[in-house]
Design an enzyme around this catalytic site. Structure first.
Site, short mmCIF file in Angstrom:
data_model
loop_
_atom_site.label_atom_id
_atom_site.label_comp_id
_atom_site.label_asym_id
_atom_site.label_seq_id
_atom_site.Cartn_x
_atom_site.Cartn_y
_atom_site.Cartn_z
N SER A 179 -0.51 8.08 -5.71
CA SER A 179 -0.25 9.53 -5.60
C SER A 179 0.98 9.82 -4.75
O SER A 179 1.80 10.68 -5.09
CB SER A 179 -1.47 10.27 -5.06
N HIS A 227 -7.67 4.59 -8.33
CA HIS A 227 -7.13 5.30 -7.15
C HIS A 227 -8.19 6.33 -6.71
O HIS A 227 -9.34 5.96 -6.49
CB HIS A 227 -5.77 5.91 -7.53
N ASP A 242 -13.23 5.50 -0.35
CA ASP A 242 -14.04 6.14 -1.40
C ASP A 242 -15.50 5.72 -1.39
O ASP A 242 -16.34 6.40 -1.99
CB ASP A 242 -13.43 5.82 -2.77
N ARG A 262 -10.96 4.66 7.54
CA ARG A 262 -11.39 5.95 7.01
C ARG A 262 -12.86 5.86 6.57
O ARG A 262 -13.61 6.82 6.65
CB ARG A 262 -10.50 6.38 5.82
N HIS A 291 -8.76 -3.36 -1.87
CA HIS A 291 -7.57 -2.56 -1.57
C HIS A 291 -6.32 -3.41 -1.78
O HIS A 291 -6.34 -4.62 -1.58
CB HIS A 291 -7.59 -2.04 -0.12
N1 NMX Z 1 -14.51 -5.19 -7.84
C1 NMX Z 1 -14.28 -6.20 -8.72
N2 NMX Z 1 -13.11 -6.83 -8.82
C2 NMX Z 1 -12.14 -6.46 -7.98
C3 NMX Z 1 -12.32 -5.46 -7.00
C4 NMX Z 1 -13.56 -4.82 -6.96
N3 NMX Z 1 -13.82 -3.81 -6.13
N4 NMX Z 1 -11.17 -5.31 -6.32
C5 NMX Z 1 -10.29 -6.20 -6.83
N5 NMX Z 1 -10.88 -6.88 -7.85
C6 NMX Z 1 -10.25 -7.84 -8.74
C7 NMX Z 1 -9.08 -7.19 -9.45
O1 NMX Z 1 -9.51 -6.42 -10.56
C8 NMX Z 1 -8.27 -8.40 -9.83
O2 NMX Z 1 -8.86 -8.99 -10.97
P1 NMX Z 1 -7.98 -9.76 -12.08
O3 NMX Z 1 -7.36 -10.90 -11.36
O4 NMX Z 1 -8.98 -10.15 -13.10
O5 NMX Z 1 -6.96 -8.75 -12.55
C9 NMX Z 1 -8.47 -9.32 -8.63
O6 NMX Z 1 -9.68 -8.89 -8.00
C10 NMX Z 1 -7.34 -9.27 -7.63
O7 NMX Z 1 -7.14 -7.93 -7.26
P2 NMX Z 1 -6.62 -7.56 -5.79
O8 NMX Z 1 -5.26 -8.15 -5.63
O9 NMX Z 1 -7.63 -7.89 -4.77
O10 NMX Z 1 -6.56 -5.97 -5.85
P3 NMX Z 1 -5.41 -5.04 -6.39
O11 NMX Z 1 -4.41 -4.87 -5.29
O12 NMX Z 1 -4.87 -5.49 -7.69
O13 NMX Z 1 -6.16 -3.67 -6.66
C11 NMX Z 1 -7.73 -1.97 -6.15
C12 NMX Z 1 -6.62 -2.86 -5.60
C13 NMX Z 1 -8.11 -0.94 -5.10
C14 NMX Z 1 -7.21 -1.24 -7.39
C15 NMX Z 1 -8.96 -2.86 -6.50
O14 NMX Z 1 -9.46 -3.46 -5.34
C16 NMX Z 1 -10.05 -2.10 -7.22
O15 NMX Z 1 -10.00 -1.97 -8.44
N6 NMX Z 1 -11.08 -1.58 -6.46
C17 NMX Z 1 -12.13 -0.78 -7.04
C18 NMX Z 1 -11.61 0.62 -7.33
C19 NMX Z 1 -11.41 1.38 -6.03
O16 NMX Z 1 -12.24 1.40 -5.14
N7 NMX Z 1 -10.25 2.06 -5.93
C20 NMX Z 1 -9.97 2.94 -4.80
C21 NMX Z 1 -8.86 2.46 -3.87
C22 NMX Z 1 -8.65 3.46 -2.76
N8 NMX Z 1 -8.14 4.75 -3.24
O17 NMX Z 1 -8.68 5.76 -3.00
O18 NMX Z 1 -7.09 4.75 -3.93
C1 MLT Z 2 -4.94 5.72 -0.74
O1 MLT Z 2 -5.46 6.39 0.16
O2 MLT Z 2 -3.90 6.10 -1.31
C2 MLT Z 2 -5.63 4.49 -1.21
O3 MLT Z 2 -6.30 3.84 -0.18
C3 MLT Z 2 -4.79 3.60 -2.05
C4 MLT Z 2 -3.65 2.88 -1.39
O4 MLT Z 2 -3.33 3.05 -0.22
O5 MLT Z 2 -3.05 2.04 -2.11
#
Ligand code: NMX
Ligand code: MLT
Length: 433
Positions: free
Chosen positions: A240, A270, A372, A326, A317
């Site tokens: 964002s 996100h 979240d 947070r 994350h």
């Molecule tokens: N559950 C299952 N698998 C996960 C999770 C999770 N919570 N988090 C990461 N992974 C997987 C990810 O999908 C990836 O899989 P692949 O290799 O098959 O593509 C692998 O672990 C490596 O990912 P990371 O490098 O640890 O995470 P990345 O930086 O790519 O993504 C998020 C970060 C936040 C997108 C990821 O952790 C996620 O999808 N979390 C769940 C959704 C979430 O809670 N999002 C909110 C973030 C905060 N916000 O408000 O923005």
């Molecule tokens: C945010 O608050 O924007 C989320 O934690 C995602 C991020 O920092 O990448």
């Protein structure tokens, strides 16, 4: 000129030579190298954005203008009878880096009130859209609909100097920000409270008036202040913030830029993850068909989610490598205000069992919860059970940070953003070398 604007201008003038010197004398200094993994993998860890408004340390979490979350809450002036600072004082702090005194805060509160009225045509736009439209679509559309109000566009068309661009950006940002709680509450009550509405109360601050217009009694005003401040800023690389900055870099105004940033926040990886957390949790209880779950039941449901190729919402994350502060701040609120609430107990059980499961699965780099995972339970406790709405509140909070950022973007004359892309064949060639 208001004292906030005067202070901001002073800070801008002090800051400009630093940016100019870095560009003039040190442009060639390297901050890192970019790997093939980073080019394909979402630019993770590439250090190519600049902001002084917040910084995210992987182990410590966010600092706003150098202050941790507890330090921020401690330092800023509180609304009388409230445990949390006013959002207005936080806006002053994010923009200037200075903690405002009571007089300076009161001035911002009054300024926001003067800009609070939402134009009728925005309400008309919201009402014209199908009632089953997602609240984030309504929210983004309402912001975009107001683009005709842009002072930045008017001044640009009059031929303003680049050095002055921060001023109308600040005006647009403040005009927009002041209206967001009313727009959010209107969407909520139009969709979920039989289209009955509570008007604004000019005696209340920004956070307090949001709670009032939602129709929810104390201490929901403090919940709102806490929620908006916690969700405001997370440095510049998140979707964002980065989207808002990117769109603004084309000299698109604050309305175009924020609406775009909100659209990014609406993705389930996100901001929408907060609604997904509640959806996952309620789905778990419904599938189980009873209230007395065991830790084993929760573990099984988490494994089922992972084994079906889905992510566990609220965990992981891109930058953080520990529990998000947070999350901790909101957990502390729950321990104080709702320690025996069954849903909080379930969220706490999920907190206990999820990290070891994600570690065992071995994919997520960060097995700990993010913001979240803990926000929805508080909303649920105070009666906001319509989880589709949660990301709108995230968006109202996020607007504070991204609008402060694009005001500074214009102050420092950051250019249009335009990274370079390569072809896959070029990466293959680079790999051979
Ligand atoms: N559950 C299952 N698998 C996960 C999770 C999770 N919570 N988090 C990461 N992974 C997987 C990810 O999908 C990836 O899989 P692949 O290799 O098959 O593509 C692998 O672990 C490596 O990912 P990371 O490098 O640890 O995470 P990345 O930086 O790519 O993504 C998020 C970060 C936040 C997108 C990821 O952790 C996620 O999808 N979390 C769940 C959704 C979430 O809670 N999002 C909110 C973030 C905060 N916000 O408000 O923005
Ligand atoms: C945010 O608050 O924007 C989320 O934690 C995602 C991020 O920092 O990448």
């Amino acid at each position: 000129m208001s004292s906030l604007k005067e202070t901001l201008f002073k800070k801008i003038e002090e800051h400009r030579p630093r940016t100019t010197k870095l560009l003039k004398d040190h442009s060639d200094v390297k901050l890192g190298e970019v790997t093939i993994g980073q080019a394909i993998g979402g630019a993770r860890g590439v250090r190519c954005l600049v902001t002084d408004i917040s910084y995210l340390d992987p182990m410590e979490g966010i600092r706003f203008r150098g202050k941790t979350i507890p330090e921020t809450f401690e330092a800023l002036p509180k609304i009388p009878g409230s445990d949390y600072p006013s959002v207005e004082s936080f806006w002053y702090f994010l923009l200037t880096g200075d903690v405002p005194n009571k007089k300076q805060t009161d001035e911002v509160v009054a300024d926001f009130k003067a800009r609070r009225q939402v134009p009728q045509y925005v309400i008309d736009v919201l009402r014209a859209m199908p009632r089953d439209t997602h609240p984030m679509t309504l929210f983004s559309a309402a912001i975009l609909a107001m683009q005709r109000e842009s002072v930045f566009v008017r001044r640009y068309n009059e031929g303003m100097s680049r050095m002055d661009q921060w001023d109308p950006m600040y005006e647009d940002a403040t005009n927009l920000l002041a209206k967001l709680p009313s727009i959010g509450a209107y969407i909520y009550r139009m969709k979920y409270k039989a289209d009955t509405h509570v008007g604004t109360n000019m005696d209340l601050d920004w956070g307090g008036d949001f709670a009032h217009q939602m129709g929810i009694a104390k201490p929901y005003d403090d919940v709102s202040r806490m929620y908006f401040i916690l969700h405001s800023d997370h440095e510049s690389g998140n979707v964002s913030a980065h989207t808002t900055h990117l769109v603004a870099s084309a000299l698109s105004d604050a309305y175009y830029s924020l609406s775009a940033g909100i659209n990014g926040l609406a993705g389930p990886l996100h901001g929408l993850a907060n609604q997904e957390v509640l959806r996952w949790t309620m789905n778990f209880l419904q599938t189980l068909g009873k209230d007395d779950y065991t830790e084993e039941d929760v573990k099984q449901a988490l494994w089922d989610t992972l084994n079906s190729g889905q992510v566990v919402p609220g965990y992981g994350h891109a930058v953080l490598r520990k529990t998000d502060p947070r999350y901790t701040a909101q957990r502390e609120f729950c321990l104080k205000h709702l320690p025996d609430f069954p849903l909080f107990k379930l969220i706490s059980t999920i907190y206990k069992v999820t990290p070891p499961i994600l570690q065992e699965q071995g994919k997520a780099k960060n097995p700990w919860p993010n913001v979240d995972a803990q926000s929805g339970v508080i909303q649920w406790y105070y009666g906001v059970t319509e989880w589709d709405f949660y990301t709108v509140m995230f968006g109202i909070g996020r607007a504070i940070g991204v609008l402060a950022n694009i005001t500074w973007d214009r102050a420092l004359g950051y250019p249009i953003e335009r990274p370079k892309s390569l072809t896959t064949a070029m990466l293959e060639d680079a790999a051979k070398k």
